[in-house]
Design an enzyme around this catalytic site. Structure first.
Site, PDB file in Angstrom:
ATOM      1  N   HIS B  71       0.824  -1.208   0.000  1.00  0.00           N
ATOM      2  CA  HIS B  71       0.000   0.000   0.000  1.00  0.00           C
ATOM      3  C   HIS B  71       0.863   1.266   0.000  1.00  0.00           C
ATOM      4  O   HIS B  71       0.541   2.249  -0.675  1.00  0.00           O
ATOM      5  CB  HIS B  71      -0.936  -0.048   1.218  1.00  0.00           C
ATOM      6  CG  HIS B  71      -1.676   1.220   1.457  1.00  0.00           C
ATOM      7  ND1 HIS B  71      -1.403   2.039   2.517  1.00  0.00           N
ATOM      8  CD2 HIS B  71      -2.680   1.815   0.761  1.00  0.00           C
ATOM      9  CE1 HIS B  71      -2.217   3.086   2.479  1.00  0.00           C
ATOM     10  NE2 HIS B  71      -3.003   2.974   1.426  1.00  0.00           N
ATOM     11  N   GLU B  74       1.923   1.862  -3.423  1.00  0.00           N
ATOM     12  CA  GLU B  74       0.796   2.437  -4.187  1.00  0.00           C
ATOM     13  C   GLU B  74       0.792   3.960  -4.036  1.00  0.00           C
ATOM     14  O   GLU B  74       0.624   4.699  -5.020  1.00  0.00           O
ATOM     15  CB  GLU B  74      -0.523   1.821  -3.696  1.00  0.00           C
ATOM     16  CG  GLU B  74      -1.762   2.371  -4.377  1.00  0.00           C
ATOM     17  CD  GLU B  74      -2.847   2.723  -3.377  1.00  0.00           C
ATOM     18  OE1 GLU B  74      -3.143   3.923  -3.215  1.00  0.00           O
ATOM     19  OE2 GLU B  74      -3.410   1.800  -2.748  1.00  0.00           O
ATOM     20  N   HIS B  75       1.014   4.447  -2.810  1.00  0.00           N
ATOM     21  CA  HIS B  75       1.104   5.904  -2.603  1.00  0.00           C
ATOM     22  C   HIS B  75       2.299   6.489  -3.363  1.00  0.00           C
ATOM     23  O   HIS B  75       2.184   7.540  -3.993  1.00  0.00           O
ATOM     24  CB  HIS B  75       1.263   6.213  -1.109  1.00  0.00           C
ATOM     25  CG  HIS B  75      -0.035   6.247  -0.356  1.00  0.00           C
ATOM     26  ND1 HIS B  75      -0.455   7.351   0.341  1.00  0.00           N
ATOM     27  CD2 HIS B  75      -1.006   5.321  -0.190  1.00  0.00           C
ATOM     28  CE1 HIS B  75      -1.622   7.102   0.917  1.00  0.00           C
ATOM     29  NE2 HIS B  75      -1.981   5.870   0.616  1.00  0.00           N
ATOM     30  N   GLU B 151      -3.600   7.824   7.532  1.00  0.00           N
ATOM     31  CA  GLU B 151      -4.644   6.977   6.956  1.00  0.00           C
ATOM     32  C   GLU B 151      -4.963   5.812   7.898  1.00  0.00           C
ATOM     33  O   GLU B 151      -6.117   5.440   8.105  1.00  0.00           O
ATOM     34  CB  GLU B 151      -4.201   6.459   5.580  1.00  0.00           C
ATOM     35  CG  GLU B 151      -5.295   5.706   4.833  1.00  0.00           C
ATOM     36  CD  GLU B 151      -4.864   5.247   3.447  1.00  0.00           C
ATOM     37  OE1 GLU B 151      -3.748   5.599   2.999  1.00  0.00           O
ATOM     38  OE2 GLU B 151      -5.655   4.535   2.805  1.00  0.00           O
TER      39      GLU B 151
END
Lengths: 429, 457
Positions: B71, B74-75, B151
């Site tokens: 993840h 992904e950022h 997040e």
């Protein structure tokens, strides 16, 4: 007869003006205003029926009536109990939903367009709209569920923020009220009946239809959905919105992140300043990853996963809101960055490059806002309820194109005054 | 509608099926020489297009100590390449009138743009560029890892249901990587370095480990030409074989309690269940899917009817099962008890629903209702290009083909009452069960947790 003729004239005008989505509009014999788009590509019909029956019309000491009443309509109607209503919908593959916001409340139906299914689905929607029975036992259960929901929400930082923000921005105005355990406990079956009778009249109904059916079929559908609605007393007018004094509200909470909102009452639906505000807000905090707020707060400093700003136009002045969540220890710094970004924007407005980028995205990307029946249905409902021009969808890119940097600056100065901004923080150190 | 005759129901399903045929779009597929598969579904209703790039890699492929790196990468994919500067990717999409985002799951990582149809080529150029040329700068990473921690606070730390699900997965699985949260453990995020992200990228991001899904107002040949032009240039690299993980058999019920500020309890019960492996030969996954539909597939389904409206024990109750997973599947029942009722009572009520099906089975009418929902959903799905692209992408992500989607749905519709009863009897044993409960704590007593140590970089 006169009414029909008028409808026809409006239609001809509309047809001429609509290059993209051809919106047909007429008034049904019942008095309901109808907005229709014929779309044959998919075997689906979508219908939305709204009334001026949102939470702002709740009796002052009984916040929650509008929402509870609307929810109860699907829980008993005609000779059907809630299990029969649910079962019939399922048997024909139809979906009946709905929503209550501050201004509007209503139902939306999605059904297959095959004649039998469509007819059965519309019959059911008609019964729900015209013959709700509000069974006492269901009311008690739904009150208990609503109260449980309120008690739970009152522990969540995001829900607490939202309630306290609206209350602080709107003071005692109906837009600032929220259902409480007490206000819901006070609601009786008579309250529901009275609210239904005075707010669900055909003359205040707005019927939006899109899908696989003809104009004649849509006319019949709209009339049948509204012909047996209560006569409907005329709606109580909402009091004027007054601007709050600049204020800061701090609410303690044990959460790891502070939740922050800044804002004030800002703009009505149909305000000519809406497009300059929309374009400007894209630059400030509406344009997702490319907005100034995202760059300053997230990209440059890593302060937040989500930071945004938006205008939420309503019948009366709906709010402008800036929001973010950030680690509680750094809330003060993050708010300072937000305030500095906002002040700079109010002072200087967008740069020429930012303005061009915003307009280009809103104009070129307009097609994405209307690329499904469901999205168009939402526009129809808004155009109809707020009586926006039938050419709204065609005007949208043109009005965006006209916006200048000075328009943005001037509109923000008129609608976003720092001396009236309220800041609410939950769980900040 | 108990009086509805079977014949009428049959006629209805037939009518719905013909609706479906009318709504179906055309789908095409081509694999480039570098191994990148391109799938196109033409949908000419509006002049827009969805462009998605899916990588067959997700959080389940991580190892302990760097949980969350899929993840985080992904950022970082939005932070630029040698040609495209930091933040430039989003700007280029915005200038095209588009929107874009990305998401990471246990099984896959995907990136998408929604743009006017004439901007597809540019999107492919951008995606092809970051498939091969990503640059991860140390200071960009240092800022972005903080964003990811925010997040995590938003989605998990401060969200009681998020904590319950994280704890449930960590308890249900001992060995299988599904035990780690997608977002990553906070300590792992604090320890993570730019090198961890770079290693992940080098290891997994290559055209032969990806596929492209395009749905919209496009011509398939034109899409294949564009794909060849932009993606065709990206060189393939060997991809390590993703490890096969098997969770050892569970030997008895597992129970876990999560304390967090809240008012109402929340309960999740999760049984290990089979996933779909052979579209044609498997039967049990379809029967479990049907069971989930009978319990919670629509407004008139059993859980809402019996527990929310009937006995009024629950504010809400639901069932969940997904047979298209790369790892180990779970069948879950969950819910929130109404005030005055306990999580234990709700657990008993949920167990009683399963026991009734084990004993009495399900009715033909109930099967029919779920089948009707499946068909109607298939038609309604056509109103959303994004939903169609997602469906294709998800099927491909776990090793099936988009061609299997219709067959899977057909198979679910062929499930019999006996098959539902059989899986209800086979898979809902306590030895196979994990129960996670939220024990709500009053706000006043929950002191703010001390801030965790600062990241090292």
């Amino acid at each position: 007869m006169k009414k029909k003729l008028l409808g026809l004239i409006v239609l001809v005008f509309a047809a001429a003006a609509q290059a993209g989505v051809a919106i047909q509009h007429w008034t049904a014999p019942s008095g309901a205003r109808v907005y229709f788009v014929e779309s044959r590509a998919l075997p689906i019909v979508d219908v939305n029926v709204d009334f001026a029956a949102g939470a702002a019309y709740d009796p002052a000491d009984k916040s929650g009536v509008a929402g509870l009443m609307r929810a109860l309509m699907g829980a008993g109607a005609g000779d059907l109990d809630e299990e029969k209503i649910a079962g019939r919908l399922v048997d024909i593959g139809a979906r009946l939903g709905g929503a209550t916001d501050l201004d509007r409340a209503g139902f939306s139906l999605r059904t297959l367009s095959s004649p039998k299914e469509r007819a059965a689905a519309l019959d059911l929607m008609r019964t729900v709209l015209q013959a709700p029975t509000f069974p006492e036992a269901v009311l008690e259960r739904e009150k208990a569920r609503t109260i449980a929901g309120i008690r739970e929400a009152d522990t969540r930082p995001d829900s607490i923020l939202s309630k306290r923000f609206w209350a602080a921005v709107y003071g005692g105005h109906p837009y600032g009220r929220n259902p409480t355990v007490d206000s819901v406990q006070r609601i009786t079956r008579d309250d529901l009946l009275q609210f239904y009778r005075s707010h669900y009249g055909a003359k205040s109904a707005v019927v939006s239809v899109i899908g696989d059916l003809s104009r004649a079929e849509a006319e019949e559908l709209a009339q049948r959905l509204t012909d047996g609605l209560p006569p409907g007393a005329d709606n109580a007018r909402l009091p004027r919105v007054t601007l709050p004094e600049k204020d800061t509200v701090r609410i303690p909470h044990p959460a790891a992140q502070a939740h922050v909102a800044l804002g004030l009452p800002a703009v009505r639906r149909g305000d000519p300043d809406y497009f300059p505000l929309l374009v400007g807000n894209y630059v400030l905090g509406g344009g997702g990853f490319v907005s100034r707020l995202t760059k300053e707060v997230r990209e440059k400093r890593g302060y937040a996963y989500s930071v945004y700003s938006y205008f939420h136009p309503l019948r009366l002045e709906g709010p402008f809101q800036v929001g973010l969540q950030t680690k509680r220890e750094q809330a003060a710094e993050a708010v300072q960055v937000v305030q500095a970004t906002l002040e700079d924007f109010l002072e200087r407005g967008p740069t020429a490059a930012e303005l061009a980028t915003a307009k280009q995205n809103l104009i070129d990307g307009f097609g994405l806002r209307i690329d499904s029946n469901r999205k168009i249905l939402e526009y129809l409902a808004v155009i109809g309820f707020y009586q926006l021009p039938l050419t709204y969808l065609d005007d949208f890119p043109k009005l965006v194109a006209k916006v200048s940097a000075e328009d943005v600056r001037a509109a923000f100065r008129r609608h976003v005054r720092p001396e009236n901004m309220v800041t609410v923080t939950v769980a900040a150190d | 509608m108990t009086r509805l005759s079977k014949r009428f129901l049959f006629a209805l399903v037939f009518a719905l099926a013909s609706c479906l045929a009318r709504a179906a779009g055309q789908t095409y597929e081509k694999t480039l020489s570098n191994g990148l598969k391109v799938i196109v579904q033409e949908d000419h209703r509006a002049p827009t297009v969805v462009h998605m790039v899916w990588y067959r890699i997700g959080a389940m492929d991580e190892v302990d100590g760097t949980s969350g790196v899929a993840h985080v990468l992904e950022h970082m994919m939005f932070k630029g390449t040698r040609k495209v500067g930091p933040g430039e990717f989003n700007k280029r999409v915005a200038d095209a009138g588009g929107r874009d985002n990305a998401f990471t799951s246990l099984d896959y990582t995907a990136y998408f743009q929604q743009v006017p149809r004439n901007r597809l080529g540019e999107m492919m150029m951008l995606e092809a560029d970051r498939m091969a040329n990503l640059v991860i700068r140390r200071d960009d990473f240092a800022k972005e890892i903080k964003v990811v921690m925010e997040e995590r606070r938003l989605r998990t730390e401060d969200r009681p249901e998020g904590l319950v699900h994280e704890t449930l997965m960590a308890t249900a699985y001992q060995a299988h990587p599904y035990r780690r949260p997608i977002i990553g453990w906070m300590q792992d995020l604090m320890n993570m370095t730019a090198d961890d992200a770079r290693a992940w990228y080098r290891r997994w991001y290559t055209p032969n480990n990806a596929y492209v899904v395009v749905v919209g107002d496009v011509d398939k040949d034109e899409v294949f030409r564009l794909a060849e032009r932009y993606y065709g240039k990206v060189k393939r690299r060997a991809v390590p074989q993703a490890k096969l993980y098997l969770e050892p058999p569970q030997r008895g019920i597992k129970r876990v309690v999560v304390k967090a500020p809240a008012k109402l309890p929340y309960l999740v019960m999760a049984w290990k269940a089979p996933k779909l492996q052979d579209v044609d030969r498997d039967r049990e996954p379809y029967a479990l899917e049907m069971l989930a539909g009978i319990l919670d597939g629509h407004e008139a389904a059993r859980l809402a009817r019996n527990l929310v409206r009937g006995s009024r024990i629950a504010v809400s109750a639901g069932a969940g099962y997904d047979f298209t997973v790369r790892g180990q599947a779970l069948f879950t029942l969950s819910g929130t008890p109404l005030e005055g009722r306990s999580a234990a009572e709700l657990e008993q009520a949920l167990r009683a629903e399963i026991a009734r099906i084990q004993k009495e089975g399900v009715s033909a009418e109930e099967l029919e209702r779920v089948k009707t929902q499946i068909i109607a959903s298939e038609v309604y799905k056509r109103d959303s290009m994004m939903a169609q692209a997602m469906e294709i992408g998800r099927a491909e992500a776990v090793g099936f083909s988009w061609r299997d989607i219709d067959r899977m749905l057909e198979k679910v519709r062929s499930v019999s009452a006996e098959e539902v009863r059989a899986v209800a009897n086979k898979y809902f044993s306590d030895d196979n069960l994990t129960v996670a409960v939220l024990d709500p704590q009053p706000l006043e007593q929950a002191a703010p947790r001390p801030p965790a140590a600062a990241p090292r970089h």
